[in-house]
Design a protein around this motif. Structure first.
Motif, PDB file in Angstrom:
ATOM      1  N   VAL A  79      -2.307 -31.485 -12.787  1.00 18.39           N
ATOM      2  CA  VAL A  79      -2.188 -31.026 -11.406  1.00 18.39           C
ATOM      3  C   VAL A  79      -1.118 -31.842 -10.707  1.00 18.39           C
ATOM      4  CG1 VAL A  79      -4.006 -32.573 -10.581  1.00 18.39           C
ATOM      5  CG2 VAL A  79      -3.521 -30.456  -9.335  1.00 18.39           C
ATOM      6  N   GLN A  80      -0.460 -31.233  -9.749  1.00 19.92           N
ATOM      7  CA  GLN A  80       0.560 -31.940  -8.991  1.00 19.92           C
ATOM      8  C   GLN A  80      -0.089 -32.852  -7.945  1.00 19.92           C
ATOM      9  OE1 GLN A  80       3.222 -29.000  -7.321  1.00 19.92           O
ATOM     10  NE2 GLN A  80       4.406 -28.867  -9.227  1.00 19.92           N
ATOM     11  N   PRO A  81       0.610 -33.895  -7.538  1.00 18.89           N
ATOM     12  CA  PRO A  81       0.086 -34.748  -6.463  1.00 18.89           C
ATOM     13  C   PRO A  81      -0.256 -33.910  -5.231  1.00 18.89           C
ATOM     14  CG  PRO A  81       1.967 -35.790  -7.492  1.00 18.89           C
ATOM     15  CD  PRO A  81       1.884 -34.423  -8.088  1.00 18.89           C
ATOM     16  N   GLY A  82      -1.401 -34.233  -4.645  1.00 17.70           N
ATOM     17  CA  GLY A  82      -1.892 -33.468  -3.505  1.00 17.70           C
ATOM     18  C   GLY A  82      -2.777 -32.303  -3.876  1.00 17.70           C
ATOM     19  N   GLY A  83      -2.840 -31.996  -5.147  1.00 17.39           N
ATOM     20  CA  GLY A  83      -3.643 -30.875  -5.613  1.00 17.39           C
ATOM     21  C   GLY A  83      -5.107 -31.227  -5.781  1.00 17.39           C
ATOM     22  N   SER A  84      -5.869 -30.255  -6.297  1.00 19.71           N
ATOM     23  CA  SER A  84      -7.313 -30.410  -6.454  1.00 19.71           C
ATOM     24  C   SER A  84      -7.748 -29.993  -7.851  1.00 19.71           C
ATOM     25  CB  SER A  84      -8.059 -29.541  -5.426  1.00 19.71           C
ATOM     26  OG  SER A  84      -7.757 -29.923  -4.109  1.00 19.71           O
ATOM     27  N   LEU A  85      -8.830 -30.613  -8.297  1.00 23.63           N
ATOM     28  CA  LEU A  85      -9.505 -30.227  -9.523  1.00 23.63           C
ATOM     29  C   LEU A  85     -11.002 -30.395  -9.304  1.00 23.63           C
ATOM     30  CD1 LEU A  85      -7.476 -31.889 -12.442  1.00 23.63           C
ATOM     31  CD2 LEU A  85      -7.730 -29.436 -12.025  1.00 23.63           C
ATOM     32  N   ARG A  86     -11.764 -29.618 -10.047  1.00 22.79           N
ATOM     33  CA  ARG A  86     -13.214 -29.750 -10.012  1.00 22.79           C
ATOM     34  C   ARG A  86     -13.717 -29.989 -11.435  1.00 22.79           C
ATOM     35  NH1 ARG A  86     -17.184 -28.535  -6.323  1.00 22.79           N
ATOM     36  NH2 ARG A  86     -19.266 -28.041  -7.160  1.00 22.79           N
ATOM     37  N   LEU A  87     -14.339 -31.128 -11.639  1.00 20.63           N
ATOM     38  CA  LEU A  87     -14.935 -31.460 -12.932  1.00 20.63           C
ATOM     39  C   LEU A  87     -16.413 -31.099 -12.917  1.00 20.63           C
ATOM     40  CD1 LEU A  87     -13.402 -35.010 -13.549  1.00 20.63           C
ATOM     41  CD2 LEU A  87     -12.412 -32.762 -14.028  1.00 20.63           C
ATOM     42  N   SER A  88     -16.892 -30.654 -14.063  1.00 19.07           N
ATOM     43  CA  SER A  88     -18.308 -30.355 -14.210  1.00 19.07           C
ATOM     44  C   SER A  88     -18.873 -31.060 -15.423  1.00 19.07           C
ATOM     45  CB  SER A  88     -18.531 -28.845 -14.351  1.00 19.07           C
ATOM     46  OG  SER A  88     -18.232 -28.164 -13.153  1.00 19.07           O
ATOM     47  N   GLN A  95     -11.237 -43.837 -16.963  1.00 18.78           N
ATOM     48  CA  GLN A  95     -10.506 -44.890 -17.651  1.00 18.78           C
ATOM     49  C   GLN A  95      -9.059 -44.480 -17.790  1.00 18.78           C
ATOM     50  OE1 GLN A  95     -12.147 -46.142 -21.436  1.00 18.78           O
ATOM     51  NE2 GLN A  95     -11.122 -48.114 -21.257  1.00 18.78           N
ATOM     52  N   ALA A  96      -8.202 -45.248 -17.142  1.00 21.51           N
ATOM     53  CA  ALA A  96      -6.763 -45.026 -17.226  1.00 21.51           C
ATOM     54  C   ALA A  96      -6.207 -45.818 -18.400  1.00 21.51           C
ATOM     55  CB  ALA A  96      -6.100 -45.441 -15.926  1.00 21.51           C
ATOM     56  N   PRO A  97      -5.047 -45.426 -18.941  1.00 22.61           N
ATOM     57  CA  PRO A  97      -4.459 -46.138 -20.068  1.00 22.61           C
ATOM     58  C   PRO A  97      -4.258 -47.624 -19.752  1.00 22.61           C
ATOM     59  CG  PRO A  97      -3.327 -44.064 -19.726  1.00 22.61           C
ATOM     60  CD  PRO A  97      -4.260 -44.240 -18.565  1.00 22.61           C
ATOM     61  N   LYS A 110      -3.835 -38.112  -6.510  1.00 21.36           N
ATOM     62  CA  LYS A 110      -2.682 -39.008  -6.565  1.00 21.36           C
ATOM     63  C   LYS A 110      -2.370 -39.335  -8.017  1.00 21.36           C
ATOM     64  CE  LYS A 110      -4.278 -41.244  -2.293  1.00 21.36           C
ATOM     65  NZ  LYS A 110      -4.678 -42.548  -1.681  1.00 21.36           N
ATOM     66  N   PRO A 111      -1.154 -39.736  -8.321  1.00 25.55           N
ATOM     67  CA  PRO A 111      -0.831 -40.123  -9.705  1.00 25.55           C
ATOM     68  C   PRO A 111      -1.756 -41.208 -10.243  1.00 25.55           C
ATOM     69  CG  PRO A 111       1.182 -39.823  -8.458  1.00 25.55           C
ATOM     70  CD  PRO A 111       0.045 -39.697  -7.472  1.00 25.55           C
ATOM     71  N   GLU A 112      -2.205 -42.092  -9.382  1.00 21.59           N
ATOM     72  CA  GLU A 112      -3.099 -43.172  -9.837  1.00 21.59           C
ATOM     73  C   GLU A 112      -4.505 -42.682 -10.171  1.00 21.59           C
ATOM     74  OE1 GLU A 112      -1.211 -43.127  -7.054  1.00 21.59           O
ATOM     75  OE2 GLU A 112      -2.232 -44.101  -5.367  1.00 21.59           O
ATOM     76  N   ASP A 113      -4.800 -41.413  -9.906  1.00 25.78           N
ATOM     77  CA  ASP A 113      -6.072 -40.833 -10.339  1.00 25.78           C
ATOM     78  C   ASP A 113      -6.023 -40.376 -11.795  1.00 25.78           C
ATOM     79  OD1 ASP A 113      -6.261 -39.306  -7.111  1.00 25.78           O
ATOM     80  OD2 ASP A 113      -7.382 -41.056  -7.792  1.00 25.78           O
ATOM     81  N   THR A 114      -4.847 -40.432 -12.398  1.00 20.46           N
ATOM     82  CA  THR A 114      -4.710 -40.033 -13.795  1.00 20.46           C
ATOM     83  C   THR A 114      -5.577 -40.909 -14.692  1.00 20.46           C
ATOM     84  OG1 THR A 114      -2.466 -39.179 -13.487  1.00 20.46           O
ATOM     85  CG2 THR A 114      -3.087 -39.846 -15.718  1.00 20.46           C
ATOM     86  N   ALA A 115      -6.442 -40.265 -15.465  1.00 26.11           N
ATOM     87  CA  ALA A 115      -7.377 -40.989 -16.324  1.00 26.11           C
ATOM     88  C   ALA A 115      -8.193 -39.987 -17.127  1.00 26.11           C
ATOM     89  CB  ALA A 115      -8.321 -41.848 -15.482  1.00 26.11           C
TER      90      ALA A 115
END
Length: 115
Positions: A12-21, A39-41, A86-91
């Protein structure tokens, strides 16, 4: 024995949304604390949010106001709505619970925030 299966990750691009289940193999969602970790790299696994049996929710500071944890007792699922990513949410995001003396983890789902 409890099985947890996550879904909903992606790019997803920065500012976007995702829903995890997270779907549980048996009826535990309403009776136990359900957590989301990530857990991020190169980093340690960290607790992102949890919801207890009364429905009380708690979030780590970095996601407050952006993420919302919720549960559907009838469907045995717990969800994590992630907005303003945000990019820092990448994990890799993991669903977790403890039942008695046992810890149960899902297999993880990758979330990548990048333009």
């Amino acid at each position: 024995q409890v099985q947890l299966v996550e879904s909903g990750g992606g790019l997803v691009q920065p500012g976007g949304s995702l829903r995890l289940s997270c779907a549980a193999s048996r009826n535990i969602i309403s009776n136990y604390v359900m957590d989301w970790y990530r857990q991020a790299p190169g980093k340690q696994r960290e607790l992102v949010a949890y919801i207890d049996s009364s429905g009380k929710t708690t979030y780590t500071d970095s996601v407050k106001g952006r993420f919302t944890i919720s549960r559907d007792n009838a469907k045995n699922t717990v969800s994590l709505q992630m907005n303003s990513l945000k990019p820092e949410d990448t994990a890799v995001y993991y669903c977790h619970t403890s039942v008695g003396f046992n810890d149960y983890w899902g297999q993880g789902t990758q979330v990548t925030v990048s333009s």
